[in-house]
Design an enzyme around this catalytic site. Structure first.
Site: not given
Ligand code: DGL
Length: 288
Positions: A8-9, A71, A156, A190, A192
Site C-alpha cells: 500500500d502507499s 491499495c 495517516e 480506500c 485507509h
Molecule cells: N490506501 C489507498 C487506497 O486504498 C490510498 C491512499 C493514498 O491516497 O495513498 O486507495
C-alpha cells in the site's frame, strides 16, 4: 521462502493484511508501505504506476511470488498495466492481484435497493474502476462515487478519531447521499477508511434520519450498510489459492510477518500498532 506480499502507499493496506491474516494466519507475509511518498490518491496515473511497479519489483526480489495491491488507487491505476505489460517480461510465473474486482464481485449481492455508493480517493473515483466493474457484473445496479480527499491525511496523521475529523466525514457522506438518496450500501473503496468506520456510521445515522425526516417517507429511516473490504479480499484470496494450487505450493507456512517502509521505521512502528493492535518489527527500505 515464498511470501505473500501486501503493498500500500502507506498504512491503509494494513486493514487488508489484517483481514487476510485473520483468515489465513499460516502463511508468511511481507507488508510494504511506501509511506515516504504517500498519499497516492491525488497523484497522476503515470506516477502511481511507476511507484507501484517499483514496490512490486521489490517484493518479488524479497521472495514474494504473489503480491496483493492492498491499495485501491494502485489497483485502479497500475494493476492492469503491471499484469498485462510488465509481468510477462519481468516475472511471468509471479502474480499481482488487486482489491477492486473482489470487492465488486460481492457488492451487488449486498444491496437491496441496487443503489451503491463508493467512497474513495480522487484517483480511484476518477478512474471509474468501481462503476465499470460493478455495472459489468450487476447491470441492474446504479453506482455513484464520491472522492474524500481529506480522509487519507486524517488517517495517516492519526487524526481519524479526533473531533476535527467529524466535519470532513460528514461533508463527504452528505455529498454522496445528495448524488443518490436511494443508496443502501456504501463501499469503503480506500484501505485507509476502515479506521474512520465509527465516525462514518455515527454521521451516517444522523444524516439518514435527517433526510428521512425531510422527505417524511417510509416507516423508518433506511438502513445504510457500510462495507470495509478486508474480509472480502481475504475470502477472495483464499479462493484464488484453492483454484491455483501451483501458487499455493510455492508459499511457505511459518505464520510470520515482516514490515517494510520507505519512511522512518520508528514512525511506522508507532502508527502501525494503531492499525494492528500489536508491536511490529519494521525495516526501512528505499524504492527506485
Ligand atoms: N490506501 C489507498 C487506497 O486504498 C490510498 C491512499 C493514498 O491516497 O495513498 O486507495
Amino acid at each position: 521462502m515464498g511470501y505473500i506480499g501486501v503493498f500500500d502507499s502507506g498504512y491503509g493496506g494494513l486493514t487488508i493484511l489484517d483481514g487476510i491474516r485473520q483468515r489465513m494466519p499460516e502463511y508468511d507475509y511481507i507488508y510494504l508501505g511506501d509511506n515516504a511518498r504517500a498519499p497516492y490518491g491525488t497523484r497522476s496515473f503515470d506516477v502511481v504506476y511507476e511507484f507501484t511497479l517499483q514496490a512490486v519489483k521489490k517484493l518479488f526480489e524479497m521472495g514474494c511470488p504473489l503480491v496483493i495491491l492492498g491499495c485501491n488507487t494502485a489497483s485502479a491505476k497500475a494493476l492492469r498495466s503491471i499484469q498485462q505489460k510488465d509481468l510477462p517480461t519481468i516475472a511471468p510465473d509471479h502474480r499481482v492481484l488487486g482489491v477492486i474486482r473482489p470487492t465488486a464481485e460481492v457488492v451487488g449481492q449486498l444491496s437491496h435497493t441496487k443503489h451503491i455508493g463508493i467512497l474513495a480517493t480522487e484517483g480511484t473515483i476518477k478512474s471509474q474502476s468501481y462503476n465499470l466493474e460493478i455495472e459489468k457484473l450487476y447491470p441492474d445496479c446504479t453506482v455513484v462515487g464520491q472522492a474524500c480527499p481529506m480522509w487519507v491525511p486524517l488517517v495517516e496523521n492519526n487524526e481519524f478519531d479526533k473531533p476535527g475529523a467529524d466535519y470532513f466525514v460528514r461533508d463527504s457522506l452528505q455529498k454522496l447521499l445528495t448524488q443518490d438518496p436511494l443508496i443502501d450500501t456504501i463501499i469503503l473503496g480506500c484501505t485507509h477508511f476502515p479506521l474512520l468506520l465509527d465516525k462514518i456510521n455515527q454521521q451516517l445515522s444522523q444524516l439518514s434520519t435527517l433526510n428521512w425526516l425531510r422527505r417524511a417517507k417510509g416507516s423508518q429511516p433506511p438502513t445504510i450498510n457500510v462495507i470495509p473490504q478486508g474480509q472480502y479480499i481475504a475470502t477472495s484470496l483464499e479462493d484464488y489459492l484453492h483454484r491455483h494450487p501451483e501458487m499455493a505450493s510455492r508459499l511457505t507456512r511459518g505464520g510470520t510477518c515482516q514490515y517494510l517502509t520507505t519512511e522512518s521505521s520508528t514512525k511506522f512502528r508507532e502508527s502501525a500498532s494503531l492499525f494492528l493492535h500489536e508491536e511490529v518489527n519494521v525495516q526501512h527500505i528505499t524504492l527506485n
